[in-house]
Design a protein around this motif. Structure first.
Motif, PDB file in Angstrom:
ATOM      1  N   GLN A  55       4.609   5.249  -5.594  1.00  0.00           N
ATOM      2  CA  GLN A  55       4.640   5.161  -7.048  1.00  0.00           C
ATOM      3  C   GLN A  55       3.719   6.208  -7.668  1.00  0.00           C
ATOM      4  O   GLN A  55       4.079   6.889  -8.643  1.00  0.00           O
ATOM      5  CB  GLN A  55       4.216   3.761  -7.495  1.00  0.00           C
ATOM      6  CG  GLN A  55       4.243   3.545  -9.001  1.00  0.00           C
ATOM      7  CD  GLN A  55       5.649   3.383  -9.531  1.00  0.00           C
ATOM      8  OE1 GLN A  55       6.350   2.431  -9.202  1.00  0.00           O
ATOM      9  NE2 GLN A  55       6.078   4.319 -10.367  1.00  0.00           N
ATOM     10  N   GLN A  56       2.524   6.368  -7.106  1.00  0.00           N
ATOM     11  CA  GLN A  56       1.579   7.371  -7.611  1.00  0.00           C
ATOM     12  C   GLN A  56       2.130   8.782  -7.425  1.00  0.00           C
ATOM     13  O   GLN A  56       1.983   9.639  -8.307  1.00  0.00           O
ATOM     14  CB  GLN A  56       0.241   7.226  -6.899  1.00  0.00           C
ATOM     15  CG  GLN A  56      -0.522   5.957  -7.278  1.00  0.00           C
ATOM     16  CD  GLN A  56      -1.741   5.724  -6.413  1.00  0.00           C
ATOM     17  OE1 GLN A  56      -2.053   6.524  -5.517  1.00  0.00           O
ATOM     18  NE2 GLN A  56      -2.447   4.630  -6.663  1.00  0.00           N
ATOM     19  N   ALA A  57       2.779   9.025  -6.285  1.00  0.00           N
ATOM     20  CA  ALA A  57       3.364  10.347  -6.043  1.00  0.00           C
ATOM     21  C   ALA A  57       4.453  10.642  -7.070  1.00  0.00           C
ATOM     22  O   ALA A  57       4.529  11.756  -7.612  1.00  0.00           O
ATOM     23  CB  ALA A  57       3.921  10.421  -4.624  1.00  0.00           C
ATOM     24  N   LEU A  58       5.302   9.648  -7.353  1.00  0.00           N
ATOM     25  CA  LEU A  58       6.368   9.837  -8.334  1.00  0.00           C
ATOM     26  C   LEU A  58       5.788  10.086  -9.724  1.00  0.00           C
ATOM     27  O   LEU A  58       6.266  10.958 -10.465  1.00  0.00           O
ATOM     28  CB  LEU A  58       7.282   8.615  -8.347  1.00  0.00           C
ATOM     29  CG  LEU A  58       8.453   8.657  -9.338  1.00  0.00           C
ATOM     30  CD1 LEU A  58       9.399   9.813  -9.010  1.00  0.00           C
ATOM     31  CD2 LEU A  58       9.217   7.333  -9.324  1.00  0.00           C
ATOM     32  N   GLN A  59       4.746   9.349 -10.082  1.00  0.00           N
ATOM     33  CA  GLN A  59       4.113   9.533 -11.388  1.00  0.00           C
ATOM     34  C   GLN A  59       3.519  10.930 -11.518  1.00  0.00           C
ATOM     35  O   GLN A  59       3.592  11.556 -12.585  1.00  0.00           O
ATOM     36  CB  GLN A  59       3.039   8.472 -11.597  1.00  0.00           C
ATOM     37  CG  GLN A  59       3.599   7.077 -11.842  1.00  0.00           C
ATOM     38  CD  GLN A  59       2.519   6.005 -11.907  1.00  0.00           C
ATOM     39  OE1 GLN A  59       1.361   6.247 -11.559  1.00  0.00           O
ATOM     40  NE2 GLN A  59       2.891   4.808 -12.354  1.00  0.00           N
ATOM     41  N   SER A  60       2.950  11.440 -10.430  1.00  0.00           N
ATOM     42  CA  SER A  60       2.377  12.787 -10.473  1.00  0.00           C
ATOM     43  C   SER A  60       3.471  13.832 -10.648  1.00  0.00           C
ATOM     44  O   SER A  60       3.297  14.816 -11.371  1.00  0.00           O
ATOM     45  CB  SER A  60       1.560  13.072  -9.209  1.00  0.00           C
ATOM     46  OG  SER A  60       2.398  13.221  -8.069  1.00  0.00           O
ATOM     47  N   LEU A  61       4.624  13.627 -10.001  1.00  0.00           N
ATOM     48  CA  LEU A  61       5.744  14.557 -10.156  1.00  0.00           C
ATOM     49  C   LEU A  61       6.279  14.517 -11.582  1.00  0.00           C
ATOM     50  O   LEU A  61       6.629  15.550 -12.159  1.00  0.00           O
ATOM     51  CB  LEU A  61       6.865  14.200  -9.174  1.00  0.00           C
ATOM     52  CG  LEU A  61       6.555  14.309  -7.680  1.00  0.00           C
ATOM     53  CD1 LEU A  61       7.758  13.859  -6.855  1.00  0.00           C
ATOM     54  CD2 LEU A  61       6.164  15.730  -7.305  1.00  0.00           C
ATOM     55  N   ARG A  62       6.331  13.319 -12.143  1.00  0.00           N
ATOM     56  CA  ARG A  62       6.807  13.186 -13.519  1.00  0.00           C
ATOM     57  C   ARG A  62       5.820  13.829 -14.492  1.00  0.00           C
ATOM     58  O   ARG A  62       6.211  14.557 -15.413  1.00  0.00           O
ATOM     59  CB  ARG A  62       7.008  11.710 -13.862  1.00  0.00           C
ATOM     60  CG  ARG A  62       7.837  11.467 -15.112  1.00  0.00           C
ATOM     61  CD  ARG A  62       7.944   9.973 -15.415  1.00  0.00           C
ATOM     62  NE  ARG A  62       8.601   9.237 -14.354  1.00  0.00           N
ATOM     63  CZ  ARG A  62       9.916   9.140 -14.218  1.00  0.00           C
ATOM     64  NH1 ARG A  62      10.714   9.756 -15.069  1.00  0.00           N
ATOM     65  NH2 ARG A  62      10.449   8.432 -13.241  1.00  0.00           N
ATOM     66  N   GLU A  67       0.834  -1.205   0.000  1.00  0.00           N
ATOM     67  CA  GLU A  67       0.000   0.000   0.000  1.00  0.00           C
ATOM     68  C   GLU A  67       0.873   1.261   0.000  1.00  0.00           C
ATOM     69  O   GLU A  67       0.606   2.212  -0.731  1.00  0.00           O
ATOM     70  CB  GLU A  67      -0.938  -0.007   1.207  1.00  0.00           C
ATOM     71  CG  GLU A  67      -2.007   1.074   1.151  1.00  0.00           C
ATOM     72  CD  GLU A  67      -2.951   1.025   2.343  1.00  0.00           C
ATOM     73  OE1 GLU A  67      -3.931   1.786   2.336  1.00  0.00           O
ATOM     74  OE2 GLU A  67      -2.703   0.233   3.273  1.00  0.00           O
ATOM     75  N   LEU A  68       1.923   1.257   0.800  1.00  0.00           N
ATOM     76  CA  LEU A  68       2.861   2.376   0.805  1.00  0.00           C
ATOM     77  C   LEU A  68       3.561   2.473  -0.540  1.00  0.00           C
ATOM     78  O   LEU A  68       3.761   3.574  -1.074  1.00  0.00           O
ATOM     79  CB  LEU A  68       3.883   2.207   1.927  1.00  0.00           C
ATOM     80  CG  LEU A  68       5.045   3.209   1.948  1.00  0.00           C
ATOM     81  CD1 LEU A  68       4.536   4.632   2.077  1.00  0.00           C
ATOM     82  CD2 LEU A  68       6.022   2.868   3.078  1.00  0.00           C
TER      83      LEU A  68
END
Length: 294
Positions: free
Chosen positions: A268-275, A262-263
């Motif tokens: 992963q979602q946070a990194l994708q949003s930054l990208r 879950e973490l």
């Protein structure tokens, strides 16, 4: 021996123990259900604890303003994207990265600090991952590659290793790049190679005229050139394939404790949003680095 025998429990005691087993199992299951997940615990605390290497420029290194570098900026952005505060856990590397994962990701250091919620700058390598199943290694955010950075005035062209003969060379002590450069062709260049504390200082030696070229990672080369005052127009970065050095480089990502999916999904979602928003690219540009595709 005193002659006393070890008798099996009486029938009544056996029935009592057996009767308690379902109750104990139920209590254990209830406790497991009530125990919060890693992500729930982090959100309850309100902060993401990120492990970073000490003295690892350009990614994380102490300065007058505190610890700074690309991984510090990335940690700040990840925490912000997850709606959390950031708690940094800088640490000194151990004997090898397997030890670092044990200390900072899944167990904690015997001196009493760690583990963190996530560790940055971990090689995303299949063999390395198989060696460290207690950790989940994922989410590559850059590709590292060893390059040759040279002063064009002293080395106008470098087509191969033979062009490096007779000039002082610099590299980082204790790295695979150093071993490859020193050991190449029966130590052909070994007398010319000077070892430095880190790759950034090796490149600074070229900028200061102490060496003609440095064999370091692209990030180290770009960072040293970016920070130089005044900026040098005489530096060139190119490839120099040597045995033992991955020609395509290697991916760098993050690690969390295994079974904490879950973490992992949240990170992963946070990194994708930054990208996707361009913030990751801006972070790399802020530090003078190229965002190489994973």
């Amino acid at each position: 021996m005193n002659g006393a025998s070890h008798k099996p429990p009486s029938t009544g005691r056996r029935q009592l123990v057996l009767g308690l087993l379902p109750l104990l199992a139920g209590m254990g299951a209830a406790h497991a259900q009530e125990e919060p997940s890693g992500l729930e615990r982090i959100r309850a605390n309100g902060a993401l604890k990120v492990a970073l290497y000490n003295d690892f420029p350009p990614f994380s290194a102490k300065s007058a303003q505190g610890i700074q570098g690309l991984d510090v900026s990335l940690a700040q952005a990840l925490a912000r994207a997850m709606g959390l505060q950031l708690s940094l856990l800088p640490f000194d590397g151990d004997e090898n990265m397997n030890d670092d994962l044990r200390n900072m990701v899944w167990k904690g250091h015997y001196l009493g600090y760690g583990p963190a919620d996530v560790m940055l700058h971990v090689p995303v390598d299949k063999y390395f991952m198989q060696q460290n199943r207690q950790a989940l290694i994922f989410a590559p955010y850059m590709r590292e590659q060893v390059v040759l950075v040279r002063d064009k005035r002293r080395l106008p062209e470098v087509a191969g290793v033979a062009d490096l003969r007779g000039v002082p060379l610099a590299t980082e002590r204790g790295t695979g790049a150093a071993s490859a450069l020193i050991g190449h062709d029966n130590r052909l260049l070994s007398a010319q190679v000077h070892l430095y504390e880190n790759g950034v200082k090796a490149v600074q030696a070229v900028l200061q005229g102490e060496a003609a070229a440095a064999y370091v990672t692209r990030a180290q080369a770009e960072s040293a050139i970016f920070q130089a005052q005044p900026r040098s127009e005489q530096m060139a970065i190119g490839e120099l394939p040597l045995a033992g050095v991955p020609s395509q480089g290697w991916l760098v990502g993050m690690a969390i404790k295994a079974r904490n999916e879950e973490l992992g999904q949240a990170l992963q979602q946070a990194l994708q949003s930054l990208r996707g928003s361009g913030e990751l690219l801006a972070i790399f540009k802020q530090h003078g680095l190229t965002l190489t595709a994973p």
